[in-house]
Scaffold this motif. Structure first.
Motif, mmCIF file in Angstrom:
data_model
loop_
_atom_site.group_PDB
_atom_site.id
_atom_site.type_symbol
_atom_site.label_atom_id
_atom_site.label_comp_id
_atom_site.label_asym_id
_atom_site.label_seq_id
_atom_site.Cartn_x
_atom_site.Cartn_y
_atom_site.Cartn_z
ATOM 1 N N PHE A 5 0.844 -1.189 0.000
ATOM 2 C CA PHE A 5 0.000 0.000 0.000
ATOM 3 C C PHE A 5 0.881 1.241 0.000
ATOM 4 O O PHE A 5 1.904 1.279 0.680
ATOM 5 N N ILE A 6 0.451 2.249 -0.729
ATOM 6 C CA ILE A 6 1.110 3.553 -0.712
ATOM 7 C C ILE A 6 0.478 4.370 0.408
ATOM 8 O O ILE A 6 -0.741 4.428 0.527
ATOM 9 N N ILE A 7 1.327 4.995 1.211
ATOM 10 C CA ILE A 7 0.853 5.834 2.315
ATOM 11 C C ILE A 7 1.105 7.288 1.926
ATOM 12 O O ILE A 7 2.235 7.663 1.592
ATOM 13 N N GLU A 8 0.044 8.088 1.961
ATOM 14 C CA GLU A 8 0.146 9.514 1.667
ATOM 15 C C GLU A 8 -0.359 10.327 2.855
ATOM 16 O O GLU A 8 -1.261 9.905 3.563
ATOM 17 N N VAL A 9 0.245 11.507 3.023
ATOM 18 C CA VAL A 9 -0.192 12.454 4.044
ATOM 19 C C VAL A 9 -0.362 13.794 3.337
ATOM 20 O O VAL A 9 0.581 14.287 2.707
ATOM 21 N N SER A 10 -1.548 14.345 3.388
ATOM 22 C CA SER A 10 -1.857 15.609 2.709
ATOM 23 C C SER A 10 -1.481 15.547 1.227
ATOM 24 O O SER A 10 -0.841 16.444 0.696
ATOM 25 N N SER A 11 -1.839 14.458 0.589
ATOM 26 C CA SER A 11 -1.600 14.226 -0.840
ATOM 27 C C SER A 11 -0.118 14.135 -1.214
ATOM 28 O O SER A 11 0.236 14.210 -2.380
ATOM 29 N N GLN A 12 0.756 13.967 -0.221
ATOM 30 C CA GLN A 12 2.189 13.814 -0.463
ATOM 31 C C GLN A 12 2.617 12.402 -0.072
ATOM 32 O O GLN A 12 2.168 11.883 0.961
ATOM 33 N N PRO A 13 3.480 11.756 -0.872
ATOM 34 C CA PRO A 13 3.904 10.399 -0.527
ATOM 35 C C PRO A 13 4.718 10.365 0.767
ATOM 36 O O PRO A 13 5.647 11.139 0.944
#
Length: 63
Positions: A5-13
């Motif tokens: 899974f890709i984890i993003e925070v505030s649309s940033q990787p």
């Protein structure tokens, strides 16, 4: 069920988590999330929450 899974925070990787024998292992996508590098999580959602807390300054910094 997916193994990565890709984890993003505030649309940033923030990084990716990969399912392994002990849970989901975190691999940071930027230096900002290095504190999570190699940590194991029960699921991808738990890793996402940890990345969000770290980005928000909630997790204590390492000495």
């Amino acid at each position: 069920m997916s193994n990565t899974f890709i984890i993003e925070v505030s649309s940033q990787p923030a990084g990716i988590v990969v399912r392994g024998p002990g849970g989901f292992q975190f691999f940071a996508a930027s230096h900002r999330f290095n504190r999570l590098e190699g940590q194991l999580f029960r699921n991808a959602r738990e890793a996402e929450r940890a990345a969000t807390r770290l980005a928000g300054g909630v997790l204590p910094t390492a000495a």
